[in-house]
Design an enzyme around this catalytic site. Structure first.
Site, PDB file in Angstrom:
ATOM      1  N   ASP A 298     -42.798   6.099 -22.161  1.00 24.23           N
ATOM      2  CA  ASP A 298     -41.120   4.663 -20.870  1.00 24.23           C
ATOM      3  C   ASP A 298     -42.607   4.358 -19.938  1.00 24.23           C
ATOM      4  O   ASP A 298     -43.587   5.076 -19.633  1.00 24.23           O
ATOM      5  CB  ASP A 298     -40.437   5.512 -20.839  1.00 24.23           C
ATOM      6  CG  ASP A 298     -39.367   4.761 -20.029  1.00 24.23           C
ATOM      7  OD1 ASP A 298     -39.860   3.234 -20.605  1.00 24.23           O
ATOM      8  OD2 ASP A 298     -39.281   5.332 -18.860  1.00 24.23           O
ATOM      9  N   LYS A 299     -42.318   3.455 -18.875  1.00 21.03           N
ATOM     10  CA  LYS A 299     -43.068   3.399 -18.061  1.00 21.03           C
ATOM     11  C   LYS A 299     -42.218   3.972 -16.407  1.00 21.03           C
ATOM     12  O   LYS A 299     -42.402   5.474 -16.321  1.00 21.03           O
ATOM     13  CB  LYS A 299     -42.830   2.021 -17.778  1.00 21.03           C
ATOM     14  CG  LYS A 299     -43.627   1.266 -16.689  1.00 21.03           C
ATOM     15  CD  LYS A 299     -43.437  -0.064 -16.076  1.00 21.03           C
ATOM     16  CE  LYS A 299     -42.328   0.038 -15.802  1.00 21.03           C
ATOM     17  NZ  LYS A 299     -42.153  -0.011 -14.363  1.00 21.03           N
TER      18      LYS A 299
ATOM     19  N   LYS B 249     -42.661 -16.667   0.175  1.00 22.13           N
ATOM     20  CA  LYS B 249     -43.521 -15.787   0.017  1.00 22.13           C
ATOM     21  C   LYS B 249     -43.307 -15.815  -1.448  1.00 22.13           C
ATOM     22  O   LYS B 249     -42.437 -16.253  -2.607  1.00 22.13           O
ATOM     23  CB  LYS B 249     -42.800 -14.318   0.199  1.00 22.13           C
ATOM     24  CG  LYS B 249     -41.327 -13.687  -0.275  1.00 22.13           C
ATOM     25  CD  LYS B 249     -41.184 -12.443   0.600  1.00 22.13           C
ATOM     26  CE  LYS B 249     -39.563 -12.057   0.441  1.00 22.13           C
ATOM     27  NZ  LYS B 249     -39.276 -10.901   0.113  1.00 22.13           N
TER      28      LYS B 249
ATOM     29  N   ASN C  31     -32.349   6.056 -22.754  1.00 23.57           N
ATOM     30  CA  ASN C  31     -32.977   5.271 -23.292  1.00 23.57           C
ATOM     31  C   ASN C  31     -33.725   5.138 -23.745  1.00 23.57           C
ATOM     32  O   ASN C  31     -34.631   4.461 -24.739  1.00 23.57           O
ATOM     33  CB  ASN C  31     -33.392   3.311 -22.578  1.00 23.57           C
ATOM     34  CG  ASN C  31     -34.453   3.974 -21.631  1.00 23.57           C
ATOM     35  OD1 ASN C  31     -34.485   5.210 -21.132  1.00 23.57           O
ATOM     36  ND2 ASN C  31     -35.258   3.142 -21.307  1.00 23.57           N
TER      37      ASN C  31
END
Length: 1110
Positions: A392-393, A560, A818
């Site tokens: 996972d990140k 931006k 998750n």
């Protein structure tokens, strides 16, 4: 059973609010969850069935039955049943303990309290007692108990904010809004109790981003979509309260639908041992057959003479039948080749390895006092065979913390720290942070090390002031004050939060906003800007802009966005500054920072009025409305003046880069499976060095249909392999599993480094049976694979795909709910005890606090466990074959009569006592550490202790005392004492030992001297290094590359500009009169529909020089 059958046939769900009796007839499941494997009634049969799936356990049960037959048994039954019961009991206790903790976790969740509207009043109910159709009240920072239809909230127009970290890993807030007809119910309990709407919706499914249904109430129907639903696992944020109607409960919720089942995991060593047992059993049958034939021949030729002498009154014995009985007798005698003590020893060794993981101080996270934990004891050696890591990140690789690190203003970099000689140095906590005398409300935890920026602010540098003013004005952040009077920012994107917080700490404080004004504090002075227009962000524009009028009456556009987008819209006079800023951006990107370009434009009052009139006309048109608005945005966002750039760090966990590098060197492939957006995942990939600018190609698969995905995969494979190779067109459905198994020769022909990036909607098509062959082949050829926007179920499907068709050992690591299904699907599941709860830890096999500990878990504990177990098995089988084959040889001297050369006590104690300690010592304590000698204190204690134990038991069993107590069991009184007084006995023992050891010692010596292994060479090098002086450590060099990656608003959702300018997410007692633009947006009835449509992520182009756009 009837309920489950009814559930499987459910095609749509009908739910009536506040009517349990009506809903119960559909047999919907309640809100109780079960993640455990056993119950009190099912534990014994299921656990025994699982255990006797082991071939060895079934084998020993079969031997036990044979030993109960007196005609063929030459050994007593207790030699088998005692160790068998011991092994089965130990395993059952371990499994019961593991499942007890699962029950404990389930009960903790099921017994959470929630306020449920029952009999016209709110009552506290346990989560497990919540039913479909109930109306429940949620309060701020509370977990959602079930999948709810949002009815009303404390926010204007029925809005509420939720955090979905446990569903998709994202920590940025998302908006949900109630129907206007139900938002009017508010917090009126009497009106809510009378609410009797009927919802007809889809059946339970695992699609997190989709919901379809219709609410029928008061004679009218209202369409429902995912924006009206709050899913279980979410957390209510920045919303005082809300009411919701339960649609799906318990196992039917989308979170639980995405959770995989708890699987019985076995290691490759277990499967190898099962295979060995079968081969050895076949070997025993061969030996038994040879001895049985020998017995039949002996009985036929010699047995008559013995019967005449011993059994004169007994009739002649059938030689064939005698051979048959002898066959089974020898099967019992020779079964010690694979004794049950093997499995006892394996469990003890695994337990010891698990404690080593638990006791490892180098895997202890002192900040949270969290040690590493081996939650299972059966998978340790599998850690040393990992080929694929699925990570996972968010929360696993990153800390979920955005930090403002550097900026470039008017061609000058701020944020770099130099020493007295002007050389750049690393920013560490030992450096003196910048003082904040300008801003009394500055956050003292904010760390910025360059004092030159503060000096520029105090000297009144206009460019620096304009830069910080832009950061304080151009955003979608909402502000509020807490009870202590401190400003609290509600950020929709963590990137924006970092930038606005940085401006606040540098003296430009965003204070508040209304639909038509923005108030900031500039170096202690309150300034209010009139908000004239808000040009919102989307994935195609990759920028956002605001048009404001300052107190002097000047109209300014502040913008931006991604540098590649803004640079195309700069005024030609910015050429020199553009070149310098581009170099700075490349330097920032080379350090893994997320970059953002900053620009502004002065607008003429007359020009703006004309442009604004055209924008009003475009907002009211029905034909090509979005295209006309986009064109007007393009027109005004040109001839910009460049101010500089920002660099924000998506802070990685400590040691992530080193861990990824080490695992890659070990030929372990790392795949990132995240629910986050594509750009965010790509940036983290670059920051972790999983993606580099040196890669030959980065393939992006982003098709929206099966045909597009198939075509993109085909083009990627052509680019990877070259057009000379023939490919499958993807239209053929492969029936055989072998069609998906890849030839290792193909992998060797691929030269260069490649990466694959695929989105969740594309992955859904790629996992279909006719496409997954191409997906798997392409992915396995790539060094790095990143799957973005994937659901929890898709994570598990990717893991299963690699497990099934690559026959590779997989590991999944994550920290949120998750990730549970992925963790359960992989061979090894690792949970990180992070900020997203303990669901991943509770479902895992191993847990620790930081991703960097994975390196030590695999490369130290995993390798040691695997090598130790392999050495143990070789040692164990060697000693048992040497011990058991003596009976085979002895059979030729005893007339094949199935007599044992050893007494039964020696046979019983040989593996359990006499030879258990040396093999256990090697299996538990043997190290690959190059600076450790083989003979340690443990070796001496276990080997000499085993010899001492043998002689102690020997003299005890041959003593007069034991004979007096058990004369039938120990008839050999005095035998050992008389035998060991003979000098020839000791001479034979000495000669036998020397003759056995010398060949091994000589072989090892010659092997190390003539053919040294890598370990031998490094051991010699280490010895030489002890005499040499230590090498000087080099300063780490900053990697610089030419690639720039804009990190702007990667978790940002389009539509927040309309929310802000409409004022529908603001609490205002007396709203001020609105300007023409605000009236247009406020009166537009489609702003919510636009938000719903625009929050669906569109695939943004990834502009990299070396990236293949498919």
């Amino acid at each position: 059973m009837f309920c489950s059958r009814k559930k499987s046939l459910e095609v749509e769900r009908i739910v009536k609010a506040n009517d349990r009796e009506y809903n119960e007839k559909f047999l919907y499941k309640d809100n109780r969850i079960h993640t455990s494997k056993y119950s009190i009634l099912t534990f014994l049969p299921i656990n025994l069935f699982e255990q006797f799936q082991r071939v060895a356990n079934a084998y020993f049960l079969f031997l036990l039955i044979l030993q109960l037959i007196p005609e063929i048994s030459s050994l007593t039954w207790f030699t088998t049943i005692v160790p068998l019961v011991l092994v089965v009991t130990m395993t059952a206790v371990k499994d019961a303990t593991d499942d007890y903790f699962r029950h404990k976790s389930d009960n903790q969740v099921n017994n959470r309290q929630s306020e449920v509207l029952i009999d016209s009043k709110l009552q506290n109910e346990k989560w497990m007692n919540v039913k479909v159709g109930d109306i429940i009240k949620l309060e701020n920072n509370q977990f959602v108990a079930a999948d709810l239809l949002l009815l009303s909230s404390s926010e204007p127009h029925g809005l509420c904010y939720i955090e979905t970290a446990e569903l998709d890993g994202e920590t940025n807030l998302k908006v949900r809004h109630a129907l206007s007809v139900t938002s009017e119910l508010g917090a009126d309990i009497s009106r809510l109790a009378k609410f009797d709407g009927i919802v007809v919706c889809e059946a339970p499914n695992n699609k997190l981003d989709k919901f379809t249904g219709v609410l029928s109430w008061n004679g009218s129907k209202h369409s429902l979509n995912n924006e009206k639903i709050i899913l279980r696992g979410c957390v209510l944020r920045n919303t005082s309260w809300c009411f919701g109607m339960v649609i799906f409960a318990g196992p039917d919720t989308k979170l639980m639908q995405n959770s995989g089942k708890t699987k019985f995991k076995r290691t490759s060593i277990d499967r190898l041992m099962n295979t060995l047992v079968l081969w050895i059993f076949g070997f025993l049958i061969c030996l038994g057959t040879i001895l049985a034939i020998g017995n039949s021949i002996w009985e036929n030729q010699v047995g008559d003479q013995f019967r005449t002498f011993l059994f004169s009154n007994e009739r002649e014995k059938n030689s064939v039948f005698s051979g048959f009985l002898t066959f089974w007798s020898y099967i019992i005698i020779l079964n010690t080749v694979v004794p049950i003590s093997l499995y006892v020893s394996v469990e003890v060794i695994r337990l010891g390895h698990s404690y080593f993981i638990n006791w490892d101080r180098k895997m202890y996270y002192s900040r949270k006092a969290t040690p590493a934990e081996a939650r299972t004891t059966t998978l340790n050696e599998e850690l040393g065979q990992i080929e694929y890591v699925f990570s996972d990140k968010t929360g696993t690789l990153t800390q979920n913390i955005m930090t403002f690190k550097k900026c470039s203003i008017n061609g000058r970099i701020y944020g770099e720290v130099c020493d007295d000689w002007g050389q750049k140095t690393d920013m560490t906590k030992k450096k003196e942070t910048m003082g904040f005398s300008v801003s009394p409300q500055a956050d003292r935890t904010f760390q910025f090390f360059d004092h030159h920026l503060m000096e520029s602010i105090e000297l009144g540098d206009p460019k620096v002031h304009e830069f910080l003013r832009l950061l304080a004005l151009c955003h979608t952040v909402m502000s509020e004050e807490n009870s202590a009077g401190e400003l609290i920012y509600q950020v929709q994107s963590p990137d924006e939060g970092a930038l606005v917080t940085a401006a606040k700490n540098l003296g430009f404080i965003f204070k508040s906003r209304t639909p038509e004004t923005i108030t900031i504090e500039e170096l202690g002075t309150l300034v209010t800007y009139q908000l004239l227009a808000f040009l919102d962000f989307n994935n195609f524009r990759k920028r956002m802009s605001v048009i404001v009028r300052n107190p002097e009456g000047q109209i300014k556009l502040y913008s931006k966005g991604a540098d590649t987008i803004l640079f195309e819209r700069l005024h030609p006079s910015n050429e020199d500054l553009l070149t310098l800023t581009s170099d700075h951006l490349s330097e920032f990107a080379g350090e893994g920072l997320r970059t953002l370009a900053i620009a502004y434009r002065d607008l003429d009052d007359k020009y703006f009025r004309e442009w604004h009139k055209m924008l009003e006309d475009a907002n009211t048109t029905t034909d090509e409305r979005d295209e006309r608005i986009a064109g007007l945005y393009e027109e005004i966002e040109r001839d910009l003046m460049l101010l500089g750039a920002t660099a924000v760090e998506d802070k990685l966990q400590d040691g992530v880069i080193e861990t990824v590098t080490s695992l890659s060197l070990a030929n372990i492939k790392i795949w990132v499976l995240t629910g986050d957006k594509q750009e965010t995942a790509i940036n983290i990939g670059y920051a972790c060095n999983m993606l580099t600018d040196d890669m030959n190609d980065v393939f992006i698969i982003a098709g929206n249909t099966a045909t597009e995905v198939r075509e993109e995969l085909r083009k990627a494979k052509e680019n990877l392999f070259g057009r000379n190779r023939s490919f499958s067109n993807g239209h053929v459905v492969f029936e055989k599993k072998q069609s998906l198994e890849l030839d290792s020769v193909v992998e060797e022909t691929v030269t260069g480094d490649y990466a694959l990036i695929i989105n969740g909607h594309s992955l859904a098509y790629a996992l279909e049976s006719d496409v997954k062959n191409d997906l798997l082949e392409l992915a396995c050829m790539c060094k790095t694979v990143v799957c973005c926007r994937v659901t929890p179920l898709q994570k598990a499907q990717v893991v299963e795909l690699v497990k099934k068709y690559r026959n590779a050992v997989t590991l999944a690591i994550g920290d949120g709910a998750n990730d549970v299904s992925m963790i359960k699907s992989a061979h090894i599941g690792v949970g990180i005890s992070g900020q997203e709860g303990l669901q991943a830890v509770l479902a895992s096999d191993y847990s620790f606090a930081q991703f960097r500990y994975l390196q030590r878990l695999l490369l130290v504990h995993g390798r040691w466990s695997y090598v130790r177990m392999c050495k143990f098995l070789c040692y164990f089988f060697y000693k048992n074959f040497a011990f058991t084959l003596v009976h085979f040889w002895f059979g030729f001297f005893c007339g094949f009569s199935a007599q044992t050369v050893y007494d039964q006590w020696f046979i019983t104690l040989f593996n359990i006592v006499y030879t258990s300690l040396p093999v256990l010592a090697m299996g538990i304590f043997d190290q690959i550490a190059l600076d450790t000698s083989y003979w340690t204190v443990i070796n001496h204690v276990f080997i000499w202790g085993s010899i001492a134990t043998y002689f102690s038991i020997l003299f005890t069993m041959h003593s007069n005392d034991i004979f007096g107590i058990f004369p039938n069991q120990f008839p050999f009184v005095g035998n050992a004492r008389h035998s060991l007084t003979q000098k020839c006995i000791w001479l034979v023992i000495l000669l036998t030992t020397v003759a056995s050891v010398m060949p091994v010692v000589a072989f090892r010596f010659l092997k190390v001297d003539l053919f040294p292994t890598l370990s031998d060479q490094i051991r010699q090098w280490q010895k030489a290094q002890k005499k040499a002086r230590p090498l000087r450590t080099r300063k780490p060099q900053t990697r610089r590359s030419s690639s720039r990656r804009s990190g702007y608003a990667f978790a940002h959702q389009e539509g927040y500009g309309e929310l802000i300018t409409s004022g529908k997410n603001m609490r205002a007692k007396n709203p001020p009169p609105m300007s023409g633009l605000e009236k247009t947006l406020y009166n537009s009835t489609s702003w919510i529909e636009n938000l719903c449509k625009k929050t669906t992520d569109t695939v943004s182009s990834f502009s990299q020089d070396k990236t293949v756009k498919l």
